[in-house]
Design a protein around this motif. Structure first.
Motif, short mmCIF file in Angstrom:
data_model
loop_
_atom_site.label_atom_id
_atom_site.label_comp_id
_atom_site.label_asym_id
_atom_site.label_seq_id
_atom_site.Cartn_x
_atom_site.Cartn_y
_atom_site.Cartn_z
N VAL A 5 9.58 50.46 7.40
CA VAL A 5 11.03 50.95 7.48
C VAL A 5 11.08 52.45 6.99
N ILE A 6 10.22 52.82 6.06
CA ILE A 6 10.01 54.24 5.62
C ILE A 6 9.54 54.88 7.00
N ASN A 7 8.65 54.41 7.56
CA ASN A 7 8.11 55.28 8.52
C ASN A 7 9.13 55.58 9.67
N ALA A 8 9.90 54.42 10.01
CA ALA A 8 10.82 54.51 10.99
C ALA A 8 12.05 55.47 10.68
N VAL A 9 12.45 55.26 9.48
CA VAL A 9 13.35 56.16 9.17
C VAL A 9 12.86 57.81 8.85
N MET A 10 11.66 58.14 8.70
CA MET A 10 11.12 59.47 8.71
C MET A 10 10.91 59.90 10.07
N ILE A 194 23.05 58.51 4.09
CA ILE A 194 23.41 57.30 4.65
C ILE A 194 24.15 57.65 6.01
N ASP A 195 24.88 58.67 6.14
CA ASP A 195 25.54 59.09 7.45
C ASP A 195 24.48 59.22 8.49
N ALA A 196 23.37 60.12 8.02
CA ALA A 196 22.36 60.08 9.00
C ALA A 196 21.53 58.77 9.38
N VAL A 197 21.28 58.09 8.59
CA VAL A 197 20.67 56.90 8.78
C VAL A 197 21.48 55.99 9.66
N ASP A 198 22.61 55.89 9.48
CA ASP A 198 23.83 54.98 10.29
C ASP A 198 23.87 55.59 11.78
N ALA A 199 23.74 56.99 11.99
CA ALA A 199 23.98 57.73 13.14
C ALA A 199 22.60 57.38 14.11
N ASN A 200 21.52 57.05 13.35
CA ASN A 200 20.12 56.93 14.13
C ASN A 200 19.69 55.51 13.92
N ILE A 201 20.59 54.43 13.40
CA ILE A 201 20.19 53.22 13.21
C ILE A 201 19.46 52.48 14.42
N GLU A 202 20.07 52.76 15.71
CA GLU A 202 19.38 51.91 16.86
C GLU A 202 18.10 52.47 17.00
N ALA A 203 17.72 53.87 16.68
CA ALA A 203 16.28 54.37 16.71
C ALA A 203 15.55 53.73 15.61
N ILE A 204 15.96 53.48 14.54
CA ILE A 204 15.26 52.96 13.51
C ILE A 204 14.84 51.38 13.83
N ARG A 205 16.17 50.66 14.07
CA ARG A 205 15.70 49.33 14.25
C ARG A 205 14.86 49.08 15.59
N LEU A 210 8.22 48.80 13.30
CA LEU A 210 9.02 48.07 12.56
C LEU A 210 9.29 46.71 13.13
N ILE A 211 9.35 46.57 14.55
CA ILE A 211 9.68 45.35 15.18
C ILE A 211 8.52 44.42 15.00
N PHE A 216 5.33 40.02 12.87
CA PHE A 216 4.11 39.39 12.17
C PHE A 216 4.50 38.75 10.69
N TRP A 217 5.49 39.39 9.97
CA TRP A 217 5.81 38.85 8.72
C TRP A 217 6.86 37.66 8.74
N LEU A 218 7.70 37.66 9.67
CA LEU A 218 8.66 36.91 9.80
C LEU A 218 8.59 35.62 10.45
N SER A 219 7.49 35.69 11.42
CA SER A 219 6.96 34.81 12.17
C SER A 219 7.70 34.39 13.64
N SER A 220 9.01 34.00 13.18
CA SER A 220 9.80 33.79 14.20
C SER A 220 10.52 34.80 14.92
N PRO A 221 10.51 34.93 16.18
CA PRO A 221 11.03 35.67 16.97
C PRO A 221 12.61 35.85 16.92
N ALA A 222 13.18 34.68 16.41
CA ALA A 222 14.36 34.59 16.18
C ALA A 222 14.99 35.51 14.82
N ASN A 223 14.08 35.90 14.02
CA ASN A 223 14.38 36.90 13.07
C ASN A 223 14.27 38.16 13.13
N THR A 224 13.95 38.73 14.35
CA THR A 224 13.68 40.02 14.50
C THR A 224 14.94 40.81 14.54
N ILE A 225 14.55 42.15 14.42
CA ILE A 225 15.83 43.14 14.35
C ILE A 225 16.69 43.18 15.58
#
Length: 232
Positions: A5-10, A194-205, A210-211, A216-225
């Motif tokens: 998450v940190i790397n995606a935001v940065m 927060i405004d900057a994060v929300d404005a770039n939320i699709e790029a972060i997600r 991150l995906i 890997f950690w959530l196992s099921s594709p249904a739990n992805t972003i």
């Protein structure tokens, strides 16, 4: 997960100067709430804004918390209290001791912990930057009997230090969806972030790392972003 998450935001917020600092969760929360410090917590559980902390749109998803215990004890707990296990019943069982990292809160499960475990002899708090790791080490050495955390935390720990631990889903939060978000102090600086994060939320997600980390950690594709509602 937090590193991803940190790397995606940065990567997405190129107009900001970023500094990564490792702090215990409780200390970071106090600094945001009481000092309104210029820092944000990248792996908060999304909730309603309050007078001291504000949250971004959802950045990622978590599977619900569960009970983590030793493998040889898991069957005994399940026989007594069901599977998914009733935390309300387990918390009142006088035979088992619970450990919680200082400053960690567990959403809808926390009132059960507060009502039946806190201030009892069956409740242990663990402080420090490595509190979660120390709780699992205490569990392994049979100093405590169970804790609560994400399954991915247990799996990560087992990769580093293979030991026999088991994860038991909990009745009280079994179908709960948990969304991660960026938390910042509720001041002008925090609102700008927060405004900057929300404005770039699709790029972060949609950050590839991150995906991949979530898959890997959530196992099921249904739990992805990809399934995060746009309104979050």
């Amino acid at each position: 997960m937090c590193d991803a998450v940190i790397n995606a935001v940065m990567t997405s917020l190129t107009d900001f100067t970023h500094t990564k600092t490792t702090l215990p969760g409780l200390r970071a929360t106090i600094m945001m709430r009481e000092q309104q410090a210029k820092l944000c917590f990248p792996c908060a559980i999304q909730q309603a804004n309050d007078s001291e902390i504000i949250y971004s749109k959802a950045t990622h998803q978590y599977a619900p918390h569960g009970v983590i215990t030793r493998s040889d004890l898991a069957a005994r707990l399940v026989r007594r209290h069901g599977q998914p296990i009733s935390l309300t019943a387990l918390a009142q069982d006088l035979d088992f001791t619970f450990a919680q990292p200082l400053g960690r809160r567990f959403g809808v499960l926390q009132p059960i912990i507060d009502d039946y475990l806190v201030d009892s002899r069956r409740y242990v708090t663990v402080a420090g930057e490595t509190a979660s790791d120390n709780v699992l080490a205490m569990l392994r050495s049979e100093r405590v009997d169970y804790t609560i955390d994400y399954q991915m935390v247990m799996e990560y720990w087992l990769e580093q230090t293979p030991r026999h631990l088991a994860f038991i889903p909990i009745q009280e939060n079994y179908n709960q969806q948990l969304f991660g978000a960026i938390a910042c102090p509720n001041n002008e600086w925090g609102k700008q972030v927060i405004d900057a994060v929300d404005a770039n939320i699709e790029a972060i997600r949609n950050d590839p790392n991150l995906i991949q980390t979530q898959q890997f950690w959530l196992s099921s594709p249904a739990n992805t972003i990809e399934l995060l509602p746009d309104s979050l």
